[in-house]
Design an enzyme around this catalytic site. Structure first.
Site, mmCIF file in Angstrom:
data_model
loop_
_atom_site.group_PDB
_atom_site.id
_atom_site.type_symbol
_atom_site.label_atom_id
_atom_site.label_comp_id
_atom_site.label_asym_id
_atom_site.label_seq_id
_atom_site.Cartn_x
_atom_site.Cartn_y
_atom_site.Cartn_z
ATOM 1 N N HIS A 37 -39.548 51.801 -31.062
ATOM 2 C CA HIS A 37 -39.817 52.846 -30.071
ATOM 3 C C HIS A 37 -41.325 52.991 -29.854
ATOM 4 O O HIS A 37 -41.792 53.154 -28.720
ATOM 5 C CB HIS A 37 -39.275 54.203 -30.546
ATOM 6 C CG HIS A 37 -37.792 54.237 -30.779
ATOM 7 N ND1 HIS A 37 -37.243 54.359 -32.022
ATOM 8 C CD2 HIS A 37 -36.750 54.173 -29.908
ATOM 9 C CE1 HIS A 37 -35.922 54.388 -31.927
ATOM 10 N NE2 HIS A 37 -35.589 54.264 -30.652
ATOM 11 N N GLY A 147 -36.261 48.482 -24.298
ATOM 12 C CA GLY A 147 -36.465 47.390 -25.247
ATOM 13 C C GLY A 147 -35.499 46.237 -25.007
ATOM 14 O O GLY A 147 -34.330 46.449 -24.690
ATOM 15 N N SER A 186 -32.346 52.403 -35.214
ATOM 16 C CA SER A 186 -32.114 53.687 -35.900
ATOM 17 C C SER A 186 -30.878 53.578 -36.776
ATOM 18 O O SER A 186 -30.771 54.241 -37.809
ATOM 19 C CB SER A 186 -31.923 54.801 -34.871
ATOM 20 O OG SER A 186 -32.996 54.803 -33.963
HETATM 21 P P1 AMP Z 1 -32.465 54.064 -28.792
HETATM 22 O O1 AMP Z 1 -33.212 55.235 -29.350
HETATM 23 O O2 AMP Z 1 -31.823 53.215 -29.823
HETATM 24 O O3 AMP Z 1 -31.563 54.432 -27.647
HETATM 25 O O4 AMP Z 1 -33.582 53.131 -28.159
HETATM 26 C C1 AMP Z 1 -34.492 53.603 -27.204
HETATM 27 C C2 AMP Z 1 -35.223 52.434 -26.622
HETATM 28 O O5 AMP Z 1 -35.926 51.734 -27.645
HETATM 29 C C3 AMP Z 1 -34.271 51.423 -25.949
HETATM 30 O O6 AMP Z 1 -34.834 50.975 -24.736
HETATM 31 C C4 AMP Z 1 -34.197 50.333 -26.984
HETATM 32 O O7 AMP Z 1 -33.912 49.063 -26.438
HETATM 33 C C5 AMP Z 1 -35.588 50.375 -27.574
HETATM 34 N N1 AMP Z 1 -35.594 49.761 -28.904
HETATM 35 C C6 AMP Z 1 -34.775 50.085 -29.938
HETATM 36 N N2 AMP Z 1 -35.022 49.270 -30.980
HETATM 37 C C7 AMP Z 1 -35.998 48.430 -30.600
HETATM 38 C C8 AMP Z 1 -36.679 47.347 -31.235
HETATM 39 N N3 AMP Z 1 -36.406 46.966 -32.477
HETATM 40 N N4 AMP Z 1 -37.627 46.695 -30.530
HETATM 41 C C9 AMP Z 1 -37.915 47.059 -29.249
HETATM 42 N N5 AMP Z 1 -37.321 48.072 -28.604
HETATM 43 C C10 AMP Z 1 -36.365 48.746 -29.261
#
Ligand code: AMP
Length: 282
Positions: A37, A147, A186
């Site tokens: 993030h 991401g 997460s």
């Molecule tokens: P989330 O909180 O899991 O919904 O993720 C929020 C954003 O962070 C989304 O666009 C994900 O693709 C991105 N994201 C989560 N994990 C990673 C990672 N390891 N590398 C890059 N972006 C990430």
């Protein structure tokens, strides 16, 4: 950094920033922030004058209530991380404010949403698209960072933004991994020690697939099999799918062409883990 809890307040912040000619960037998240993030926040900070991070664990994208209930939440720690990164606004809306009178109107990107993750998680992308469109409407960002970790999500959201003529540029940032190669997520917080070490087979499987292609194996089935074999050696992992697809259409490709995307989904206990890599012929 200002914490904004109400939709109308966030709209007002954004309206004022835009009227001052400032470029607004949004990083939508579900919290439990990690370096993945933070990499999105840093990219957005480079490109925008005002950085908004949203934290909303969106109920409509979860299939099962218990998965939603178990999703890690730690807004106090997240806020500290955002302050350290120089975030301007942390938007943490309430469920009732995002879905007044409950969820009733949905955005569905047909076809792309039904593939891959959509098979095991019906309705997932409908929930994702609905909440992302709401966030884009509220924050009115010039750009939003997603991401590559959630590769299908990025493709689906891009399609929605394009087809609904939303005036936001979607930026997709590379996957951030830990020093052993595991993609940060997460959900990793919920892995036991044994599951975590079993999960290291995922990056090894991606590497095996890249290697197979680099050695000249061009048929998809061969590349997929190279990854599958590595995953199947781990008894703690249950493979949901390994697929080699066109990166835009998400349709299976018979051969490794210029650029194909290898997507992997596995379960470690009840924790769902996804990862992906581009496969090229070079
Ligand atoms: P989330 O909180 O899991 O919904 O993720 C929020 C954003 O962070 C989304 O666009 C994900 O693709 C991105 N994201 C989560 N994990 C990673 C990672 N390891 N590398 C890059 N972006 C990430």
């Amino acid at each position: 950094m200002e914490v904004v809890r109400r939709v109308h307040a966030m709209k007002e912040v954004s309206r004022q920033a835009r009227s001052r000619g400032l470029k607004v960037g949004l990083v939508p998240t579900m919290g439990a922030l990690h370096e993945g993030h933070l990499s999105l926040i840093r990219r957005t900070k480079d490109l925008a004058d005002i950085v908004v991070v949203s934290i909303f664990v969106n109920p409509t994208q979860f299939g099962q209530q218990d998965d939603f209930d178990r999703y890690p939440r730690n807004v106090t720690r997240d806020a500290d991380l955002c302050i350290a990164e120089g975030v301007d606004y942390l938007f943490v809306p309430e469920n009732g404010d995002m879905y007044t009178d409950g969820p009733r109107v949905f955005v569905d990107v047909e076809d792309l949403s039904a593939r891959l993750e959509g098979v095991s998680r019906p309705g997932h992308f409908r929930g994702v698209c609905t909440v992302v469109l709401k966030l884009l409407e509220i924050v009115q960002p010039h750009l939003a960072a997603l991401g590559q970790k959630d590769a299908q999500q990025a493709v689906v959201v891009r399609r929605m933004v394009h087809d609904l003529m939303v005036d936001t540029e979607i930026l997709v940032a590379p996957i951030v991994r830990d020093d052993q190669g595991l993609a940060l997520s997460s959900r990793n917080e919920r892995l036991s020690e044994e599951q975590r070490s079993a999960a290291l087979a995922i990056p090894r499987a991606l590497e095996a697939a890249r290697q197979a292609a680099a050695e000249g194996r061009r048929r998809s089935s061969e590349v997929v099999q190279a990854a599958q074999e590595v995953l199947e050696q781990e008894s703690l992992l249950q493979v949901d799918y390994v697929a080699l697809v066109d990166p835009d259409k998400l349709e299976s490709v018979p051969q490794v062409g210029d650029k194909a995307l290898l997507l992997v989904a596995v379960l470690a206990g009840d924790v769902r883990l996804i990862d992906n890599t581009f496969i090229t012929t070079e």
